[in-house]
Scaffold this active site. Sequence first.
Site, PDB file in Angstrom:
ATOM      1  N   THR A 181       0.897  -1.153   0.000  1.00 50.14           N
ATOM      2  CA  THR A 181       0.000   0.000   0.000  1.00 50.14           C
ATOM      3  C   THR A 181       0.936   1.203   0.000  1.00 50.14           C
ATOM      4  O   THR A 181       2.015   1.140   0.599  1.00 50.14           O
ATOM      5  CB  THR A 181      -0.919   0.046   1.238  1.00 50.14           C
ATOM      6  OG1 THR A 181      -0.107   0.200   2.398  1.00 50.14           O
ATOM      7  CG2 THR A 181      -1.757  -1.232   1.373  1.00 50.14           C
ATOM      8  N   HIS A 182       0.540   2.264  -0.682  1.00 49.02           N
ATOM      9  CA  HIS A 182       1.418   3.442  -0.845  1.00 49.02           C
ATOM     10  C   HIS A 182       2.756   3.056  -1.463  1.00 49.02           C
ATOM     11  O   HIS A 182       3.753   3.728  -1.243  1.00 49.02           O
ATOM     12  CB  HIS A 182       1.669   4.150   0.488  1.00 49.02           C
ATOM     13  CG  HIS A 182       0.425   4.398   1.289  1.00 49.02           C
ATOM     14  ND1 HIS A 182      -0.297   5.562   1.231  1.00 49.02           N
ATOM     15  CD2 HIS A 182      -0.253   3.575   2.151  1.00 49.02           C
ATOM     16  CE1 HIS A 182      -1.354   5.469   2.039  1.00 49.02           C
ATOM     17  NE2 HIS A 182      -1.358   4.269   2.597  1.00 49.02           N
ATOM     18  N   SER A 309      17.956  -1.004 -25.937  1.00 49.56           N
ATOM     19  CA  SER A 309      18.305   0.409 -26.089  1.00 49.56           C
ATOM     20  C   SER A 309      19.298   0.540 -27.226  1.00 49.56           C
ATOM     21  O   SER A 309      20.157  -0.326 -27.406  1.00 49.56           O
ATOM     22  CB  SER A 309      18.925   0.921 -24.790  1.00 49.56           C
ATOM     23  OG  SER A 309      19.728   2.060 -25.037  1.00 49.56           O
ATOM     24  N   LYS A 315      20.382  -2.959 -21.685  1.00 49.38           N
ATOM     25  CA  LYS A 315      18.976  -2.664 -21.386  1.00 49.38           C
ATOM     26  C   LYS A 315      17.998  -3.669 -21.972  1.00 49.38           C
ATOM     27  O   LYS A 315      18.169  -4.178 -23.067  1.00 49.38           O
ATOM     28  CB  LYS A 315      18.602  -1.256 -21.907  1.00 49.38           C
ATOM     29  CG  LYS A 315      19.181  -0.112 -21.134  1.00 49.38           C
ATOM     30  CD  LYS A 315      18.749  -0.042 -19.674  1.00 49.38           C
ATOM     31  CE  LYS A 315      17.319   0.404 -19.498  1.00 49.38           C
ATOM     32  NZ  LYS A 315      17.113   1.804 -19.874  1.00 49.38           N
ATOM     33  N   ASN A 317      13.960  -3.264 -22.016  1.00 45.71           N
ATOM     34  CA  ASN A 317      12.905  -2.350 -21.572  1.00 45.71           C
ATOM     35  C   ASN A 317      11.511  -2.962 -21.736  1.00 45.71           C
ATOM     36  O   ASN A 317      11.234  -3.600 -22.754  1.00 45.71           O
ATOM     37  CB  ASN A 317      12.985  -1.043 -22.365  1.00 45.71           C
ATOM     38  CG  ASN A 317      14.295  -0.314 -22.117  1.00 45.71           C
ATOM     39  OD1 ASN A 317      14.824  -0.344 -21.000  1.00 45.71           O
ATOM     40  ND2 ASN A 317      14.835   0.307 -23.149  1.00 45.71           N
ATOM     41  N   GLU A 322       4.742  -0.475 -21.091  1.00 48.19           N
ATOM     42  CA  GLU A 322       4.680   0.989 -21.081  1.00 48.19           C
ATOM     43  C   GLU A 322       3.678   1.493 -22.109  1.00 48.19           C
ATOM     44  O   GLU A 322       2.950   2.462 -21.866  1.00 48.19           O
ATOM     45  CB  GLU A 322       6.069   1.559 -21.363  1.00 48.19           C
ATOM     46  CG  GLU A 322       7.038   1.298 -20.223  1.00 48.19           C
ATOM     47  CD  GLU A 322       8.461   1.646 -20.604  1.00 48.19           C
ATOM     48  OE1 GLU A 322       8.959   2.678 -20.165  1.00 48.19           O
ATOM     49  OE2 GLU A 322       9.070   0.876 -21.377  1.00 48.19           O
ATOM     50  N   GLN A 354     -21.322  13.248 -36.709  1.00 53.26           N
ATOM     51  CA  GLN A 354     -20.477  12.424 -37.574  1.00 53.26           C
ATOM     52  C   GLN A 354     -19.123  12.168 -36.900  1.00 53.26           C
ATOM     53  O   GLN A 354     -18.478  11.162 -37.162  1.00 53.26           O
ATOM     54  CB  GLN A 354     -20.287  13.145 -38.912  1.00 53.26           C
ATOM     55  CG  GLN A 354     -19.451  12.385 -39.901  1.00 53.26           C
ATOM     56  CD  GLN A 354     -19.474  13.052 -41.267  1.00 53.26           C
ATOM     57  OE1 GLN A 354     -20.513  13.157 -41.883  1.00 53.26           O
ATOM     58  NE2 GLN A 354     -18.325  13.521 -41.718  1.00 53.26           N
ATOM     59  N   LYS A 357     -17.805   8.772 -34.566  1.00 58.24           N
ATOM     60  CA  LYS A 357     -17.306   7.447 -34.935  1.00 58.24           C
ATOM     61  C   LYS A 357     -15.806   7.223 -34.743  1.00 58.24           C
ATOM     62  O   LYS A 357     -15.425   6.172 -34.204  1.00 58.24           O
ATOM     63  CB  LYS A 357     -17.751   7.103 -36.363  1.00 58.24           C
ATOM     64  CG  LYS A 357     -19.224   6.642 -36.361  1.00 58.24           C
ATOM     65  CD  LYS A 357     -19.827   6.530 -37.731  1.00 58.24           C
ATOM     66  CE  LYS A 357     -20.238   7.840 -38.329  1.00 58.24           C
ATOM     67  NZ  LYS A 357     -21.211   8.623 -37.524  1.00 58.24           N
TER      68      LYS A 357
HETATM   69  N1  ARG Z   1     -22.516  10.012 -42.011  1.00 53.42           N
HETATM   70  C1  ARG Z   1     -23.537  10.630 -41.233  1.00 53.42           C
HETATM   71  C2  ARG Z   1     -23.180  10.611 -39.749  1.00 53.42           C
HETATM   72  O1  ARG Z   1     -22.621   9.662 -39.299  1.00 53.42           O
HETATM   73  C3  ARG Z   1     -24.826   9.926 -41.402  1.00 53.42           C
HETATM   74  C4  ARG Z   1     -25.992  10.753 -41.048  1.00 53.42           C
HETATM   75  C5  ARG Z   1     -26.078  11.930 -41.957  1.00 53.42           C
HETATM   76  N2  ARG Z   1     -27.280  12.610 -41.779  1.00 53.42           N
HETATM   77  C6  ARG Z   1     -27.463  13.829 -42.243  1.00 53.42           C
HETATM   78  N3  ARG Z   1     -28.588  14.377 -42.030  1.00 53.42           N
HETATM   79  N4  ARG Z   1     -26.510  14.462 -42.880  1.00 53.42           N
HETATM   80  O2  ARG Z   1     -23.463  11.535 -39.015  1.00 53.42           O
END
Ligand code: ARG
Length: 489
Positions: A181-182, A309, A315, A317, A322, A354, A357
């Site tokens: 601990t610590h 290294s 070394k 590593n 990491e 958009q 994603k």
């Molecule tokens: N490629 C667009 C996105 O992922 C799909 C939806 C687009 N919709 C729109 N009204 N332009 O946001």
Amino acid sequence: MRSAAVFFSFPPAPLSRITPRMAKKNTAQATWGGRFSEGPAALMLQFSESVSFDQRLAPFDIQGSKAHAAMLAATGIISAAERDAILAGLDAILAEIKAGKFVWDTALEDVHMNIEQALKKRVPAAARLHTARSRNDQIAADMRLFFKDAAARIQDSLTALLRVLLDSAAQAQTLYIPGYTHLQRAQPVSVAHHLLAYIEMFGRDHRRFADFAGHVNWCPLGSGAIAGTTLPIDREFVAKALGFTDAKGRPQLTPNSMDAVADRDIFIEFTSACALCGTHFSRVAEDLILWSSAEFGYAVMPDAFTTGSSLMPQKKNPDSLELLRGKSARLQGNLSTLLVLVKGLPLTYNRDLQEDKPPVFDSLDTTLLCLNVLRETLRGMKLNHARCAAAVSDPLLLATDLADYLVRRGVPFREAHHAVGSVVALAEKENVPLNKLTLAQVRRVSEHFGEDWAGVFDLETAMRSRERTGMPGPKQVASQIARWRKKLN
Ligand code: ARG
């Protein structure tokens, strides 16, 4: 542990296959170009395209489109012949994509429009596919299908990691080290108990992804752009076709069209689960980095997952560890990106979304890669029994047991704690190990110390005294290992 059905996935096409097209007057956007007299600027196309990253959604997009087309035919909105032409066209496009032959066009913005335009070139009925559908509910559905697959893949990687951790733990049930601990020596534990702590954490991660997959399991199709559709669609049909069903096979539909196209809870939940898993693998990595240092020396990492290294020939590593620690930062960054992205948006869909994603894709790829690297690093790890034994022979690790000894002889714990503290200070002053003080010396601190006081320092006895649930006693550890073995088989 079994995970849900695994969908296929494949790496996105290299960017060289994406053709940057100059804007053509009013033709580039056949899907929405009707009210425009001029196509988007080349700079705008470059700025607004997402196909360079969302093309990996193609299998899910096509799966969704096939279910949608089947429903349109079942409800009489399109003919059976049109449906069949659309289904065959979509299958052919998917085969082309999988073979790496499909040419993605940034001028067509995103994965949806690329596929729709390719379908239009093949079958006239393609013009009817987007009936009663918007890209807003389409992307919501694509991502839910993607998330089910992603959760299953991470669960599989977690299961594989858990098995390796469990094998390592099983081999180290009576190999003791100081617990800290610590980052100061605290009390002895077995290496198995230490590894089981991580097994619990990754086990919770596994359950978190299972719960997440349940939250995802609601079909948003039919929500349209924001307010559904006037056409007589059958949402239940689509939900069933796509597997958005409960345990009894009943379709699960998102109950509010605005929520369905605007909300990104599940994106945030996914990156959050990845970030949390990342904090777990970052902490194991940190422990193993310490263990493989000359100062600790408890473990030796495999050559295949360490580097040398360029300057210092001696070394070795622990770079894989990491990088695990480093990459977990990205997972936390992805979560922050999404929280900030969504928090100020008015309902419903806004193009900002958009940007939801790339962090999600990066979280999936990074989490999978890290879990696999951790698993392989652990698989090759060797434990140095002599160094562990030397470290755990420190009698100070059992100072608390000495206080418990006094408690058993009727001393209130606070007094016992104080007395042992004084004994520790005495040993330090006399420059002898705690267990090498004489009976006379310790009795001067407390008359409650008896002839058998130094018996407390027997490590095996100390470990056997910790056999209640969750403790590091050897029987308890063996039963936890057996419990996990059963779960993972
Ligand atoms: N490629 C667009 C996105 O992922 C799909 C939806 C687009 N919709 C729109 N009204 N332009 O946001």
